[in-house]
Design a protein around this motif. Structure first.
Motif, mmCIF file in Angstrom:
data_model
loop_
_atom_site.group_PDB
_atom_site.id
_atom_site.type_symbol
_atom_site.label_atom_id
_atom_site.label_comp_id
_atom_site.label_asym_id
_atom_site.label_seq_id
_atom_site.Cartn_x
_atom_site.Cartn_y
_atom_site.Cartn_z
ATOM 1 N N ILE A 53 0.848 -1.186 0.000
ATOM 2 C CA ILE A 53 0.000 0.000 0.000
ATOM 3 C C ILE A 53 0.886 1.239 0.000
ATOM 4 C CG2 ILE A 53 -1.839 1.256 1.169
ATOM 5 C CD1 ILE A 53 -2.650 -1.470 0.027
ATOM 6 N N HIS A 54 0.683 2.064 -1.010
ATOM 7 C CA HIS A 54 1.414 3.332 -1.116
ATOM 8 C C HIS A 54 0.479 4.457 -0.678
ATOM 9 C CE1 HIS A 54 4.150 6.368 -2.688
ATOM 10 N NE2 HIS A 54 3.116 6.923 -3.305
ATOM 11 N N ALA A 55 0.891 5.206 0.313
ATOM 12 C CA ALA A 55 0.077 6.310 0.833
ATOM 13 C C ALA A 55 0.701 7.636 0.418
ATOM 14 C CB ALA A 55 -0.032 6.228 2.340
ATOM 15 N N ASP A 56 -0.153 8.547 -0.081
ATOM 16 C CA ASP A 56 0.326 9.863 -0.510
ATOM 17 C C ASP A 56 -0.810 10.868 -0.352
ATOM 18 O OD1 ASP A 56 1.919 11.865 -1.542
ATOM 19 O OD2 ASP A 56 1.475 11.364 -3.630
ATOM 20 N N ASP A 57 -0.556 11.942 0.396
ATOM 21 C CA ASP A 57 -1.540 13.013 0.598
ATOM 22 C C ASP A 57 -2.862 12.472 1.131
ATOM 23 O OD1 ASP A 57 0.253 14.937 -0.314
ATOM 24 O OD2 ASP A 57 -0.404 14.708 -2.404
ATOM 25 N N GLY A 58 -2.768 11.520 2.024
ATOM 26 C CA GLY A 58 -3.965 10.992 2.660
ATOM 27 C C GLY A 58 -4.699 9.932 1.868
ATOM 28 N N ALA A 59 -4.259 9.659 0.632
ATOM 29 C CA ALA A 59 -4.895 8.631 -0.190
ATOM 30 C C ALA A 59 -3.982 7.414 -0.239
ATOM 31 C CB ALA A 59 -5.159 9.148 -1.590
ATOM 32 N N SER A 60 -4.568 6.256 -0.392
ATOM 33 C CA SER A 60 -3.781 5.033 -0.453
ATOM 34 C C SER A 60 -4.026 4.328 -1.785
ATOM 35 C CB SER A 60 -4.117 4.104 0.706
ATOM 36 O OG SER A 60 -5.476 3.721 0.672
ATOM 37 N N LEU A 61 -2.998 3.644 -2.275
ATOM 38 C CA LEU A 61 -3.068 2.931 -3.539
ATOM 39 C C LEU A 61 -2.379 1.591 -3.375
ATOM 40 C CD1 LEU A 61 -3.675 2.887 -6.631
ATOM 41 C CD2 LEU A 61 -1.383 3.883 -6.944
ATOM 42 N N ALA A 62 -3.071 0.513 -3.735
ATOM 43 C CA ALA A 62 -2.471 -0.817 -3.712
ATOM 44 C C ALA A 62 -1.624 -0.995 -4.973
ATOM 45 C CB ALA A 62 -3.550 -1.884 -3.639
ATOM 46 N N VAL A 63 -0.351 -1.296 -4.787
ATOM 47 C CA VAL A 63 0.577 -1.483 -5.899
ATOM 48 C C VAL A 63 0.943 -2.958 -5.984
ATOM 49 C CG1 VAL A 63 2.817 -0.869 -6.874
ATOM 50 C CG2 VAL A 63 1.477 0.851 -5.622
ATOM 51 N N ASP A 64 0.611 -3.573 -7.118
ATOM 52 C CA ASP A 64 0.909 -4.983 -7.348
ATOM 53 C C ASP A 64 2.190 -5.114 -8.151
ATOM 54 O OD1 ASP A 64 -1.456 -5.869 -6.110
ATOM 55 O OD2 ASP A 64 -2.590 -5.607 -7.971
ATOM 56 N N THR A 65 3.058 -6.022 -7.729
ATOM 57 C CA THR A 65 4.302 -6.305 -8.433
ATOM 58 C C THR A 65 4.216 -7.697 -9.054
ATOM 59 O OG1 THR A 65 5.577 -4.908 -6.937
ATOM 60 C CG2 THR A 65 6.800 -6.521 -8.230
ATOM 61 N N TYR A 66 4.499 -7.768 -10.352
ATOM 62 C CA TYR A 66 4.452 -9.036 -11.080
ATOM 63 C C TYR A 66 5.821 -9.367 -11.656
ATOM 64 C CZ TYR A 66 -0.693 -8.922 -11.179
ATOM 65 O OH TYR A 66 -2.024 -8.909 -10.836
ATOM 66 N N ARG A 67 6.141 -10.643 -11.653
ATOM 67 C CA ARG A 67 7.276 -11.165 -12.409
ATOM 68 C C ARG A 67 6.712 -11.820 -13.660
ATOM 69 N NH1 ARG A 67 9.174 -14.780 -8.990
ATOM 70 N NH2 ARG A 67 8.274 -16.587 -10.040
ATOM 71 N N VAL A 68 7.229 -11.423 -14.813
ATOM 72 C CA VAL A 68 6.741 -11.930 -16.088
ATOM 73 C C VAL A 68 7.886 -12.641 -16.795
ATOM 74 C CG1 VAL A 68 5.667 -11.346 -18.290
ATOM 75 C CG2 VAL A 68 5.101 -10.018 -16.243
ATOM 76 N N ASP A 69 7.694 -13.932 -17.076
ATOM 77 C CA ASP A 69 8.714 -14.741 -17.740
ATOM 78 C C ASP A 69 8.260 -15.099 -19.150
ATOM 79 O OD1 ASP A 69 10.752 -15.365 -15.552
ATOM 80 O OD2 ASP A 69 8.883 -15.962 -14.580
ATOM 81 N N ASP A 70 9.097 -14.788 -20.134
ATOM 82 C CA ASP A 70 8.865 -15.238 -21.504
ATOM 83 C C ASP A 70 9.324 -16.688 -21.582
ATOM 84 O OD1 ASP A 70 9.339 -15.887 -24.285
ATOM 85 O OD2 ASP A 70 9.147 -13.755 -24.735
ATOM 86 N N LEU A 71 8.416 -17.606 -21.844
ATOM 87 C CA LEU A 71 8.735 -19.029 -21.776
ATOM 88 C C LEU A 71 9.552 -19.516 -22.960
ATOM 89 C CD1 LEU A 71 5.401 -20.414 -20.303
ATOM 90 C CD2 LEU A 71 7.498 -19.755 -19.117
ATOM 91 N N ALA A 72 9.662 -18.728 -24.019
ATOM 92 C CA ALA A 72 10.486 -19.114 -25.165
ATOM 93 C C ALA A 72 11.927 -18.647 -25.018
ATOM 94 C CB ALA A 72 9.886 -18.570 -26.459
ATOM 95 N N THR A 73 12.110 -17.439 -24.479
ATOM 96 C CA THR A 73 13.453 -16.853 -24.423
ATOM 97 C C THR A 73 14.076 -16.875 -23.032
ATOM 98 O OG1 THR A 73 12.645 -14.615 -23.967
ATOM 99 C CG2 THR A 73 12.779 -15.294 -26.283
#
Length: 207
Positions: free
Chosen positions: A152-172
């Motif tokens: 959760i990122h909080a800024d100026d009283g507002a909060s935002l859920a930040v999702d982090t993804y790992r993306v793997d190219d299965l060919a390369t």
């Protein structure tokens, strides 16, 4: 309904490729994203209009770059027509894939919404049809997406859920890390969020 601007860079050397000016918003049946792209000198280079249904499936894709245009949708896998803007008949294609992808940051949001990962470690393998400028020739790719965390990122009283993804190219074997806040890409290889005039919209959470 956020409006904003991404700068687009070569992920290898960081050179500026151009920018994408966008607007996106959820609606009664899903999510829509519209944008126009520009070269570093300001010359228009293309456009995108992407609509997803409530399950994250592409129910309409209109993509243009240089002298080419794509119209597509999720139908018997995914189906599309690729046509030249200079004339001639379009070529229809179909693939046993779940969605589309390409150079626009919109496709990162779309794939995450399709997979609907709900907790760290969840995600899955997804087959996509990629259209990349300038000729938008179709290419089928397989990726594996993993949600590695949410904070959760909080800024100026507002909060935002930040999702982090790992993306793997299965060919390369190439691996990318992307950070999504609602329906906005906050950071990804080759993508920088430069301006945003409103808070990101919250999309449907995973089941």
């Amino acid at each position: 309904m956020p409006r904003g601007r991404y700068s687009l860079h070569d992920p290898d050397d960081g050179a500026l490729i151009g920018e994408e000016r966008f607007q996106c918003a959820p609606g009664p049946g899903g999510w829509r994203y519209v944008s126009r792209t520009f070269a570093p000198d300001g010359e228009p280079t293309g456009s995108l209009d992407l609509t997803l249904d409530a399950l994250g499936r592409p129910i309409r894709l209109e993509l243009a770059a240089a002298d080419w245009r794509i119209r597509g949708a999720a139908l018997h896998g995914v189906t599309w027509v690729r046509a030249s803007t200079t004339g001639g008949d379009g070529t229809e294609g179909n693939a046993a894939a779940r969605a589309f992808t390409g150079a626009s940051p919109a496709f990162l949001i779309a794939t995450a919404q399709l997979l609907r990962a709900a907790e760290p470690g969840s995600g899955g393998r997804v087959r996509l049809v990629a259209f990349t400028p300038p000729v938008l020739a179709p290419r089928t790719i397989d990726e594996h997406w993993t949600l590695t965390g949410t904070h959760i990122h909080a800024d100026d009283g507002a909060s935002l859920a930040v999702d982090t993804y790992r993306v793997d190219d299965l060919a390369t074997g190439e691996r990318r890390t992307i950070h999504l806040g609602g329906d906005v890409v906050l950071a990804a290889p080759g993508v920088e969020l430069e301006d945003l005039d409103g808070p990101p919209s919250t999309l449907t959470p995973g089941e």
